[in-house]
Design a protein around this motif. Structure first.
Motif, PDB file in Angstrom:
ATOM      1  N   VAL A   1     -56.696  22.994   7.872  1.00  0.00           N
ATOM      2  CA  VAL A   1     -57.598  23.321   6.766  1.00  0.00           C
ATOM      3  C   VAL A   1     -57.111  22.651   5.482  1.00  0.00           C
ATOM      4  N   LEU A   2     -55.805  22.635   5.275  1.00  0.00           N
ATOM      5  CA  LEU A   2     -55.260  22.005   4.080  1.00  0.00           C
ATOM      6  C   LEU A   2     -55.543  20.508   4.067  1.00  0.00           C
TER       7      LEU A   2
ATOM      8  N   PRO B   1     -75.356  20.738  19.194  1.00  0.00           N
ATOM      9  CA  PRO B   1     -76.413  20.960  18.186  1.00  0.00           C
ATOM     10  C   PRO B   1     -76.081  22.030  17.162  1.00  0.00           C
ATOM     11  N   ARG B   2     -74.954  22.718  17.326  1.00  0.00           N
ATOM     12  CA  ARG B   2     -74.604  23.758  16.351  1.00  0.00           C
ATOM     13  C   ARG B   2     -74.153  23.169  15.013  1.00  0.00           C
ATOM     14  N   TYR B   3     -73.771  21.902  15.025  1.00  0.00           N
ATOM     15  CA  TYR B   3     -73.374  21.246  13.779  1.00  0.00           C
ATOM     16  C   TYR B   3     -74.606  20.584  13.165  1.00  0.00           C
ATOM     17  N   PHE B   4     -74.934  20.973  11.950  1.00  0.00           N
ATOM     18  CA  PHE B   4     -76.056  20.328  11.275  1.00  0.00           C
ATOM     19  C   PHE B   4     -75.632  18.979  10.700  1.00  0.00           C
ATOM     20  N   LEU B   5     -74.467  18.963  10.064  1.00  0.00           N
ATOM     21  CA  LEU B   5     -73.917  17.741   9.476  1.00  0.00           C
ATOM     22  C   LEU B   5     -72.418  17.971   9.286  1.00  0.00           C
ATOM     23  N   TYR B   6     -71.629  16.946   9.572  1.00  0.00           N
ATOM     24  CA  TYR B   6     -70.172  16.968   9.499  1.00  0.00           C
ATOM     25  C   TYR B   6     -69.554  17.644  10.730  1.00  0.00           C
ATOM     26  N   PHE B   7     -68.456  17.067  11.187  1.00  0.00           N
ATOM     27  CA  PHE B   7     -67.616  17.570  12.279  1.00  0.00           C
ATOM     28  C   PHE B   7     -68.234  17.409  13.669  1.00  0.00           C
ATOM     29  N   GLU B   8     -69.472  16.936  13.744  1.00  0.00           N
ATOM     30  CA  GLU B   8     -70.015  16.709  15.085  1.00  0.00           C
ATOM     31  C   GLU B   8     -69.262  15.595  15.799  1.00  0.00           C
ATOM     32  N   ASP B   9     -68.733  14.626  15.044  1.00  0.00           N
ATOM     33  CA  ASP B   9     -67.950  13.564  15.668  1.00  0.00           C
ATOM     34  C   ASP B   9     -66.556  14.056  16.064  1.00  0.00           C
ATOM     35  N   TYR B  10     -65.962  14.953  15.284  1.00  0.00           N
ATOM     36  CA  TYR B  10     -64.687  15.559  15.666  1.00  0.00           C
ATOM     37  C   TYR B  10     -64.858  16.286  17.009  1.00  0.00           C
ATOM     38  N   ASP B  11     -65.875  17.105  17.076  1.00  0.00           N
ATOM     39  CA  ASP B  11     -66.167  17.877  18.282  1.00  0.00           C
ATOM     40  C   ASP B  11     -66.380  16.950  19.485  1.00  0.00           C
ATOM     41  N   LEU B  12     -67.209  15.937  19.309  1.00  0.00           N
ATOM     42  CA  LEU B  12     -67.544  15.049  20.416  1.00  0.00           C
ATOM     43  C   LEU B  12     -66.333  14.236  20.860  1.00  0.00           C
ATOM     44  N   SER B  13     -65.506  13.820  19.923  1.00  0.00           N
ATOM     45  CA  SER B  13     -64.285  13.081  20.279  1.00  0.00           C
ATOM     46  C   SER B  13     -63.379  13.917  21.176  1.00  0.00           C
TER      47      SER B  13
ATOM     48  N   ILE C   1     -71.130  20.128   0.209  1.00  0.00           N
ATOM     49  CA  ILE C   1     -69.883  20.877   0.303  1.00  0.00           C
ATOM     50  C   ILE C   1     -70.077  22.115   1.172  1.00  0.00           C
ATOM     51  N   MET C   2     -71.194  22.796   1.000  1.00  0.00           N
ATOM     52  CA  MET C   2     -71.480  23.986   1.797  1.00  0.00           C
ATOM     53  C   MET C   2     -71.692  23.631   3.267  1.00  0.00           C
ATOM     54  N   LEU C   3     -72.390  22.530   3.534  1.00  0.00           N
ATOM     55  CA  LEU C   3     -72.571  22.093   4.921  1.00  0.00           C
ATOM     56  C   LEU C   3     -71.240  21.721   5.562  1.00  0.00           C
ATOM     57  N   PHE C   4     -70.379  21.065   4.777  1.00  0.00           N
ATOM     58  CA  PHE C   4     -69.054  20.691   5.254  1.00  0.00           C
ATOM     59  C   PHE C   4     -68.266  21.944   5.649  1.00  0.00           C
ATOM     60  N   ALA C   5     -68.281  22.947   4.783  1.00  0.00           N
ATOM     61  CA  ALA C   5     -67.542  24.178   5.050  1.00  0.00           C
ATOM     62  C   ALA C   5     -68.102  24.915   6.263  1.00  0.00           C
ATOM     63  N   GLN C   6     -69.420  24.940   6.382  1.00  0.00           N
ATOM     64  CA  GLN C   6     -70.043  25.618   7.520  1.00  0.00           C
ATOM     65  C   GLN C   6     -69.655  24.939   8.837  1.00  0.00           C
ATOM     66  N   SER C   7     -69.692  23.610   8.856  1.00  0.00           N
ATOM     67  CA  SER C   7     -69.348  22.892  10.076  1.00  0.00           C
ATOM     68  C   SER C   7     -67.862  23.018  10.392  1.00  0.00           C
ATOM     69  N   ALA C   8     -67.022  23.038   9.355  1.00  0.00           N
ATOM     70  CA  ALA C   8     -65.590  23.231   9.580  1.00  0.00           C
ATOM     71  C   ALA C   8     -65.325  24.587  10.230  1.00  0.00           C
ATOM     72  N   TRP C   9     -66.053  25.592   9.796  1.00  0.00           N
ATOM     73  CA  TRP C   9     -65.923  26.938  10.384  1.00  0.00           C
ATOM     74  C   TRP C   9     -66.271  26.908  11.869  1.00  0.00           C
ATOM     75  N   ILE C  10     -67.377  26.252  12.211  1.00  0.00           N
ATOM     76  CA  ILE C  10     -67.781  26.145  13.617  1.00  0.00           C
ATOM     77  C   ILE C  10     -66.714  25.407  14.425  1.00  0.00           C
ATOM     78  N   PHE C  11     -66.200  24.306  13.867  1.00  0.00           N
ATOM     79  CA  PHE C  11     -65.211  23.486  14.566  1.00  0.00           C
ATOM     80  C   PHE C  11     -63.941  24.278  14.845  1.00  0.00           C
ATOM     81  N   PHE C  12     -63.385  24.913  13.825  1.00  0.00           N
ATOM     82  CA  PHE C  12     -62.118  25.612  14.011  1.00  0.00           C
ATOM     83  C   PHE C  12     -62.277  26.837  14.907  1.00  0.00           C
ATOM     84  N   ARG C  13     -63.403  27.500  14.835  1.00  0.00           N
ATOM     85  CA  ARG C  13     -63.608  28.642  15.729  1.00  0.00           C
ATOM     86  C   ARG C  13     -63.671  28.192  17.182  1.00  0.00           C
TER      87      ARG C  13
END
Length: 283
Positions: free
Chosen positions: A158-159, A220-232, A264-276
């Motif tokens: 997160v940091l 499809p749970r990621y609207f924007l951001y982190f979908e590439d992290y997840d897929l990788s 920024i809000m979309l980034f935070a939302q996707s980060a939450w999905i990714f880390f969970r």
């Protein structure tokens, strides 16, 4: 000697195009999109393909906001497929709409702010033909100024994400060593192939189509951001991921913090999905 009829599956494979390309847009910079398509066309010419390359332009804008199709998309090199009218379903879901239709051997996920080197596709496909274990190829990505962008990443904390995404450049200096580790600067350069980076950038992802379909594309749970992290990370469970510096592109993108509060809000939302999904790492 009569070998008998060719199986239907083999005929379909032979008839399938070598490559498909999908680009998702939402109120795009039309001049930049035109440049992306021009450079993509130049790279396709270097392949010398007999067939047209399916190009899926997915417009996530509202029907009344649909972007005009650039002239470059209508060139003879492309078999153009326009997907529009579905609204803003998100970046990953947009690409998945095209993936459902694709039947090529290889599949390129491409951002509308990329310039493709004219030799990039030839180098990439030659590499994948020679290395059957590779399911996803990531290129050497350069910034506007020509410097290497270190967009292959280790698993983030997160940091790391906060510092890299939101702190002004002068305030990042105390974290320089940490960010360099996150960006894999200690093991990656512009000269050596590097196998199995944990995460690669979604701005240019060249897949074996079979691999991407087995993964059901983007989550499809990621609207924007982190979908590439997840897929990788998911790709690494099926096939090897490889960074190939002979394949070069230029990326004209920017970070979430430069795009306003909504991003920024979309980034935070996707980060939450990714880390969970993959596990929290705070520091």
């Amino acid at each position: 000697m009569n070998q008998g009829p060719v199986p239907a599956g083999a005929r379909a494979l032979d008839a399938a195009p070598l490559l498909s390309v999908s680009i998702v847009v939402y109120r795009p910079d039309l001049a930049m999109l035109e440049r992306t398509l021009e450079t993509l066309a130049a790279a396709l010419r270097r392949l010398g393909l007999a067939e047209k390359t399916p190009l899926y332009l997915i417009d996530n804008g509202a029907p009344e906001q649909a972007a005009p199709v650039p002239d470059a998309a209508r060139r003879d090199l492309f078999e153009l497929h326009e997907l529009r009218g579905h609204g803003n379903v998100g970046y990953g879901r947009g690409h998945n709409l095209a993936l459902d239709q694709a039947c090529s051997r290889y599949y390129l996920v491409l951002n509308p702010d990329i310039e493709v080197d004219e030799n990039a596709l030839r180098e990439a496909l030659d590499f994948l033909e020679a290395h059957r274990e590779a399911g996803l190829l990531s290129p050497l990505i350069r910034e506007d100024n020509g410097e290497q962008a270190f967009l292959c990443r280790r698993y983030p904390s997160v940091l790391d994400l906060f510092v890299r995404g939101f702190l002004p450049v002068p305030l990042r200096r105390p974290f320089a060593r940490r960010l360099a580790h996150y960006e894999m600067r200690d093991v990656m350069d512009a000269k050596r192939v590097f196998w199995d980076p944990p995460i690669v950038s979604g701005c240019f992802m060249l897949f074996r189509t079979e691999t991407l379909k087995r993964l059901d594309g983007f989550d499809p749970r990621y609207f924007l951001y982190f979908e590439d992290y997840d897929l990788s990370l998911r790709t690494r469970k099926l096939a090897r991921v490889v960074f190939v510096p002979e394949v070069e592109v230029i990326h004209h993108g920017g970070g979430a913090a430069n795009k306003g509060l909504k991003h920024i809000m979309l980034f935070a939302q996707s980060a939450w999905i990714f880390f969970r999904r993959f596990g929290w790492k705070w520091l």
